[in-house]
Design a protein around this motif. Sequence first.
Motif, PDB file in Angstrom:
ATOM      1  N   TYR A 147      13.436  66.618  33.979  1.00 17.49           N
ATOM      2  CA  TYR A 147      12.404  65.658  33.566  1.00 17.49           C
ATOM      3  C   TYR A 147      11.288  65.543  34.605  1.00 17.49           C
ATOM      4  O   TYR A 147      10.110  65.443  34.256  1.00 17.49           O
ATOM      5  N   TYR A 149      10.303  67.925  36.586  1.00 15.99           N
ATOM      6  CA  TYR A 149       9.506  69.155  36.464  1.00 15.99           C
ATOM      7  C   TYR A 149       8.542  69.032  35.280  1.00 15.99           C
ATOM      8  O   TYR A 149       7.362  69.337  35.385  1.00 15.99           O
ATOM      9  N   HIS A 150       9.085  68.569  34.157  1.00 13.99           N
ATOM     10  CA  HIS A 150       8.287  68.464  32.925  1.00 13.99           C
ATOM     11  C   HIS A 150       7.141  67.457  33.086  1.00 13.99           C
ATOM     12  O   HIS A 150       6.021  67.689  32.642  1.00 13.99           O
ATOM     13  N   GLU A 151       7.438  66.335  33.746  1.00 12.09           N
ATOM     14  CA  GLU A 151       6.452  65.254  33.819  1.00 12.09           C
ATOM     15  C   GLU A 151       5.483  65.381  34.992  1.00 12.09           C
ATOM     16  O   GLU A 151       4.345  64.936  34.915  1.00 12.09           O
ATOM     17  N   ARG A 152       5.945  66.033  36.067  1.00 13.08           N
ATOM     18  CA  ARG A 152       5.114  66.036  37.279  1.00 13.08           C
ATOM     19  C   ARG A 152       4.561  67.401  37.662  1.00 13.08           C
ATOM     20  O   ARG A 152       3.649  67.496  38.458  1.00 13.08           O
ATOM     21  N   ASN A 154       4.920  70.859  35.383  1.00 17.52           N
ATOM     22  CA  ASN A 154       4.457  71.728  34.309  1.00 17.52           C
ATOM     23  C   ASN A 154       5.236  71.403  33.044  1.00 17.52           C
ATOM     24  O   ASN A 154       6.456  71.282  33.096  1.00 17.52           O
ATOM     25  N   ASN A 155       4.557  71.267  31.935  1.00 19.36           N
ATOM     26  CA  ASN A 155       5.258  70.984  30.687  1.00 19.36           C
ATOM     27  C   ASN A 155       6.185  72.131  30.309  1.00 19.36           C
ATOM     28  O   ASN A 155       5.762  73.281  30.266  1.00 19.36           O
ATOM     29  N   LEU A 156       7.426  71.804  30.034  1.00 22.38           N
ATOM     30  CA  LEU A 156       8.375  72.806  29.532  1.00 22.38           C
ATOM     31  C   LEU A 156       8.090  73.042  28.050  1.00 22.38           C
ATOM     32  O   LEU A 156       7.727  72.114  27.335  1.00 22.38           O
ATOM     33  N   GLN A 157       8.263  74.298  27.603  1.00 21.53           N
ATOM     34  CA  GLN A 157       8.109  74.596  26.161  1.00 21.53           C
ATOM     35  C   GLN A 157       9.060  73.735  25.343  1.00 21.53           C
ATOM     36  O   GLN A 157       8.765  73.333  24.233  1.00 21.53           O
ATOM     37  N   TYR A 158      10.229  73.514  25.926  1.00 26.36           N
ATOM     38  CA  TYR A 158      11.244  72.725  25.226  1.00 26.36           C
ATOM     39  C   TYR A 158      11.895  71.791  26.236  1.00 26.36           C
ATOM     40  O   TYR A 158      12.409  72.252  27.259  1.00 26.36           O
ATOM     41  N   LEU A 159      11.820  70.504  25.994  1.00 27.78           N
ATOM     42  CA  LEU A 159      12.464  69.530  26.883  1.00 27.78           C
ATOM     43  C   LEU A 159      13.677  68.963  26.157  1.00 27.78           C
ATOM     44  O   LEU A 159      13.531  68.232  25.172  1.00 27.78           O
ATOM     45  N   GLU A 210      14.311  75.978  28.778  1.00 25.42           N
ATOM     46  CA  GLU A 210      13.677  76.907  27.841  1.00 25.42           C
ATOM     47  C   GLU A 210      14.612  78.038  27.430  1.00 25.42           C
ATOM     48  O   GLU A 210      14.495  78.583  26.345  1.00 25.42           O
TER      49      GLU A 210
END
Length: 253
Positions: A147, A149-152, A154-159, A210
């Motif tokens: 989370y 990584y996704h928020e701070r 790079n956006n993950l293709q799939y979270l 991902e």
Amino acid sequence: KVVGLISIVYPQIEDERIVKRMLELEKEYGLLDFCVSLKIAEEIARERFCKFESLLQAMDAGIRVGFAYTTLGVVSSPIEGFTELKVGKTKKGEEYLVAYFSGPIRSAGTTASCVVLMIIDYLRETFGFAKYDPDEQEIKRYITENYDYHERVNNLQYLPTEEEIAFLAAHIPIQIHGEPSEDREVSNYKDLPRIETNFIRGGMCLIFSEGLAQKAQKGLRLLRGAQAKGFKATGWEFLDEYVALHKKREKGS
């Protein structure tokens, strides 16, 4: 292409016999079949074609060749995305496998990222290593780090949902690890004995979310095909249950 790529890391595999063996396996299992990746990985790990300094190094080379076969030998992921294989100790003192990944794993594509985990676990089972036994802190670290990584970063293709990550983290048979890739520390669950960095590991997040979480259903289908052809690979049986959890989310219920 496959042999040429991996010979950058292991020059001793520059051997025509490996190429011939892959062609034989293709005749047996079919072009680009997952079974070819598993079998060539195992035979290289057993040092059938050339010698290595240790069993761990032989397994590392086998994984890279099997992975490169899956990606057609055209991307750098098998030498730069999958970076290292190490051994960790379970709470009972048994040896389990720790697989390291870095950012270039993304070039492999999501399905191949899931497949490489299955190749690693197939060798784990073949050579008698124990399964990884994550504790509650390590499971929560996987959730927090994905989370973060996704928020701070790079956006993950799939979270995946927290429930999905927790389920996968509790059951994975190998420890998915990675080099610290960001200058940001995780927001929580730091200083864990079996995770040697507090910084966010981008490669781990990419392959976990991902690769494994997004492509579990396809990976399971490939694995079932290999099992039907006689391969002993039992480390991912829990994915049946995960796929059901994943489908529940897709329906939004």
